[in-house]
Design a protein around this motif. Structure first.
Motif, PDB file in Angstrom:
ATOM      1  N   HIS A 288       0.817  -1.215   0.000  1.00  0.00           N
ATOM      2  CA  HIS A 288       0.000   0.000   0.000  1.00  0.00           C
ATOM      3  C   HIS A 288       0.853   1.269   0.000  1.00  0.00           C
ATOM      4  CE1 HIS A 288      -3.282  -2.631   2.036  1.00  0.00           C
ATOM      5  NE2 HIS A 288      -3.372  -2.679   0.719  1.00  0.00           N
ATOM      6  N   THR A 289       0.306   2.333  -0.573  1.00  0.00           N
ATOM      7  CA  THR A 289       1.007   3.623  -0.636  1.00  0.00           C
ATOM      8  C   THR A 289       1.126   4.225   0.753  1.00  0.00           C
ATOM      9  OG1 THR A 289      -1.019   4.907  -0.916  1.00  0.00           O
ATOM     10  CG2 THR A 289       0.038   4.064  -2.925  1.00  0.00           C
ATOM     11  N   ASP A 290       2.032   5.199   0.889  1.00  0.00           N
ATOM     12  CA  ASP A 290       2.178   5.916   2.156  1.00  0.00           C
ATOM     13  C   ASP A 290       0.857   6.585   2.554  1.00  0.00           C
ATOM     14  OD1 ASP A 290       4.842   5.199   2.078  1.00  0.00           O
ATOM     15  OD2 ASP A 290       5.521   7.141   1.302  1.00  0.00           O
ATOM     16  N   LEU A 306       7.274   3.967   0.958  1.00  0.00           N
ATOM     17  CA  LEU A 306       6.840   2.937   0.017  1.00  0.00           C
ATOM     18  C   LEU A 306       8.005   2.196  -0.642  1.00  0.00           C
ATOM     19  CD1 LEU A 306       4.656   1.486  -1.641  1.00  0.00           C
ATOM     20  CD2 LEU A 306       4.669   3.433  -3.225  1.00  0.00           C
ATOM     21  N   GLY A 325       2.549   0.211  -4.589  1.00  0.00           N
ATOM     22  CA  GLY A 325       1.427   1.147  -4.523  1.00  0.00           C
ATOM     23  C   GLY A 325       0.120   0.462  -4.865  1.00  0.00           C
TER      24      GLY A 325
END
Length: 420
Positions: A288-290, A306, A325
């Motif tokens: 998952h993205t930041d 990330l 991402g």
């Protein structure tokens, strides 16, 4: 013209040569039948095998709060030989030389064993290579070279931990991976603790965003005098390629998908990935993205950005490919695009209450009956690691101050070192 005598001589020579060759051939066949080990094929094979004696290299370390920098060091070490043997320093040795470890030996062993460039692991390795241990490495483990990074490893008495290996001419050096260290990661968490206690204002910039976007590259005292150095990781496409398997899933492969933040990559992550990989032929991991992590876990997460998290996951031997991402919700289109056969999630996770969200991120795979909840082998999460730091934060603060001083000296005297 050739005389009759000359022709006769030539014929006799040719006949002798043919008969001699035939006898030699028959003799060779007979010898091979009785003693097959003396056949030309076997003899050539033995010579070839003798020439191909594997070069065995050794690298040791604490591997506490293991990160992509450690993994890159192991990758470089493996490139210097055919087999990489890794010594993991004991808890007692770390405490005596650096201060208390964050992760105990059994967790560090799991982490090191899961790195795809590691062939063997030796537990309870000494912090300094003694004459006795070096002889054991050479004689029992058949080690050819001892490897370490270009950053100095100085013992409490001021001596070089690898002096004996260097003296023996069996030492090789690799390039240190910039942008991260265990000291740096502990420092990030300590700074988060200070930020929480000093300001809870919404306008106060989260440390996560500073780490993810490269702020605070210089030494940051944060008003406490700790001198924590916040590093800045500069991701490159080359590094991602170096960590990747470079293999695609086959057309009939059973592709298993698991997603998450994988922040502060730890033994709990390793074990759930091992289980997931065992359910198929190819393990695809969504990271998952930041922004997604921050939205679901708070402004102080993730600790690692990330790209840092992606490299840690890619270094794991159970992982075949990652989505850098990945979306929070798994769609039908995504399942079709990646030909996903099974979606899994662990019982122990930061997001174990995902079903309480407005929208279940696993709604689609559940409706397709390709979702499976896996029993997590270890009860460890990123929060577990952070709590270990917080509960003993004074000891880690002192440890970081000592280590921070040696890091400062390293960066002040640093010069270019070739390698990757």
């Amino acid at each position: 013209m050739v005389s009759d005598a000359g022709l006769e001589t030539s014929r006799r020579f040719l006949a002798t040569w043919l008969i001699g060759g035939l006898v030699a051939g028959v003799s060779l066949v007979a010898i091979t039948a009785v003693w097959p080990e003396y056949s030309p094929v076997n003899i050539a094979g033995k010579i070839k095998k003798k020439k191909k004696k594997p070069v065995r290299v050794y690298m040791d370390g604490c591997f506490d709060m293991m990160h992509y920098g450690h993994c890159n060091a192991l990758r470089q070490a493996r490139a210097l030989g055919d087999q990489l043997i890794v010594g993991v320093v004991s808890d007692a040795e770390i405490t005596a030389n650096k201060g208390p470890p964050v992760t105990p030996l059994h967790e560090r062993m799991l982490m090191v064993s899961a790195v795809k460039w590691v062939d063997e692991v030796i537990p309870d390795a000494p912090y300094a290579i003694t004459e006795e241990f070096m002889r054991k490495l050479f004689d029992e483990y058949n080690i050819d070279y001892i490897i370490h990074g270009d950053d100095p490893c100085i013992l409490p008495d001021g001596t070089d931990a690898y002096a004996l290996a260097k003296k023996a001419g069996r030492y090789k050096q690799i390039k240190r991976t910039e942008g991260v260290s265990s000291t740096d990661i502990v420092g990030r968490m300590l700074l988060c603790v200070r930020e929480r206690t000093s300001s809870e204002s919404p306008s106060h910039a989260s440390l996560q965003r500073q780490f993810s976007h490269g702020h605070n590259q210089k030494r940051d005292d944060g008003g406490s005098g700790s001198g924590t150095r916040v590093s800045h990781f500069l991701p490159t496409s080359r590094r991602i390629v170096q960590f990747s398997n470079g293999k695609a899933a086959g057309p009939n492969a059973r592709i298993v998908y698991i997603d998450g933040a994988f922040d502060l990559f730890h033994a709990g992550h390793v074990e759930i990935l091992r289980l997931a990989r065992g359910l198929g032929d190819f393990l695809l991991v969504g990271i998952h993205t930041d922004q997604t992590v921050t939205a679901n876990r708070g402004v102080h997460r993730p600790i690692m950005n990330l790209h840092e998290r992606s490299l840690s996951v890619l270094a794991c031997r159970y992982v075949d490919e990652v989505i850098i991402g990945a979306p929070w919700e798994i769609s039908k289109d995504m399942i079709t695009t990646f030909n996903i056969s099974l979606v899994v999630h662990g019982t122990v996770a930061e997001d174990d209450d995902f079903e309480k969200h407005d929208r279940d991120p696993y709604e689609v795979p559940k409706s397709m009956e390709i979702f499976k909840l896996l029993e997590s082998p270890l009860d460890i999460t990123t929060s577990t690691i952070i709590k270990r730091i917080v509960s003993n934060h004074e000891a880690y603060q002192k440890r970081n101050e000592r280590k921070g001083e040696s890091e400062r000296r390293y960066y002040e005297s640093k010069s270019y070192v070739s390698g990757d």
